[in-house]
Design an enzyme around this catalytic site. Structure first.
Site, PDB file in Angstrom:
ATOM      1  N   CYS A  53       0.828  -1.214   0.000  1.00  0.00           N
ATOM      2  CA  CYS A  53       0.000   0.000   0.000  1.00  0.00           C
ATOM      3  C   CYS A  53       0.857   1.257   0.000  1.00  0.00           C
ATOM      4  CB  CYS A  53      -0.939  -0.006   1.201  1.00  0.00           C
ATOM      5  SG  CYS A  53      -2.179  -1.316   1.129  1.00  0.00           S
ATOM      6  N   ARG A 130      -9.224  -4.479  -0.018  1.00  0.00           N
ATOM      7  CA  ARG A 130      -8.326  -4.115  -1.111  1.00  0.00           C
ATOM      8  C   ARG A 130      -9.182  -3.895  -2.348  1.00  0.00           C
ATOM      9  NH1 ARG A 130      -3.381  -2.709  -1.766  1.00  0.00           N
ATOM     10  NH2 ARG A 130      -2.849  -4.300  -3.281  1.00  0.00           N
TER      11      ARG A 130
END
Length: 212
Positions: A53, A130
């Site tokens: 991320c 996600r």
């Protein structure tokens, strides 16, 4: 977080109105509705200070001007607290020299994640968070992508998706595989299914035209 609109028992689908929410972010309190009139890429990640991320945030920050050129806002989300978000963005700046220009929503109760179907009611953590939602200026979800924790998202594909959705929204053209702005587009077929005849041209269902 408050004022989350749920969609009932079924998962969100393309064409649904994106659930509204009001929440704290790294740039103050926001509601999803305040972005009406613009495209929005709303993307989530499972936790701050995670390697994949972090790479995505750096890439999205660098690409932010390209999204802005398409009048598209970026909006991130994590279940971590606002204090964790601020610390993480500071660490990203020190690590990469990149300033993250878009707001990051806190969702410690996972209420937003559940409203969007990222998590079910029994989920104990945010490891499944996600997702990317492409939301049009009317607040309607036009596309969704999901990714595992081990695979970084393609910012180029996000940009391409926004451009393709913007180009095809008028209904006068479709975008073919691997389309990029300026490429040829497809002409929507004009013959309804069930009314095919031998007199139709062989390419009635697949016609490219220059995009002018």
């Amino acid at each position: 977080m408050e004022n989350t609109v749920t969609t009932g028992d079924r998962p969100l689908r393309i064409g649904d109105l994106a659930p509204n929410f009001r929440a704290r972010t790294t740039q103050g309190e926001v509601t999803l509705d305040q972005f009406r009139g613009r495209w929005v890429v709303f993307f989530s990640h499972p936790a701050d200070f995670t390697p994949v991320c972090t790479s995505e945030f750096v890439a999205l920050a660098k690409a932010a001007p390209r999204f802005a050129e398409m009048d598209c806002a970026l909006l991130g989300l994590s279940v971590d607290s606002l204090f964790s978000h601020v610390a993480w963005l500071n660490a990203i700046r020190e690590l990469s020299g990149v300033e993250v220009p878009f707001p990051v929503v806190e969702d410690p109760s996972m209420a937003i994640g559940r409203a969007y179907g990222m998590l079910d009611e029994k989920a104990a953590d945010s490891s499944a968070v996600r997702a990317v939602y492409f939301i049009d200026p009317k607040g309607v979800i036009r596309a969704m992508n999901w990714y595992p924790m081990s695979v970084g998202r393609s910012v180029d594909e996000m940009l391409r998706m926004v451009a393709a959705l913007r180009r095809s929204q008028s209904g006068d053209a479709l975008t073919p595989a691997d389309w990029q702005p300026g490429d040829d587009v497809l002409v929507p077929p004009v013959v309804p299914q069930g009314r095919l005849t031998a007199a139709l041209p062989h390419d009635w269902f697949y016609r490219l035209k220059a995009d002018r």
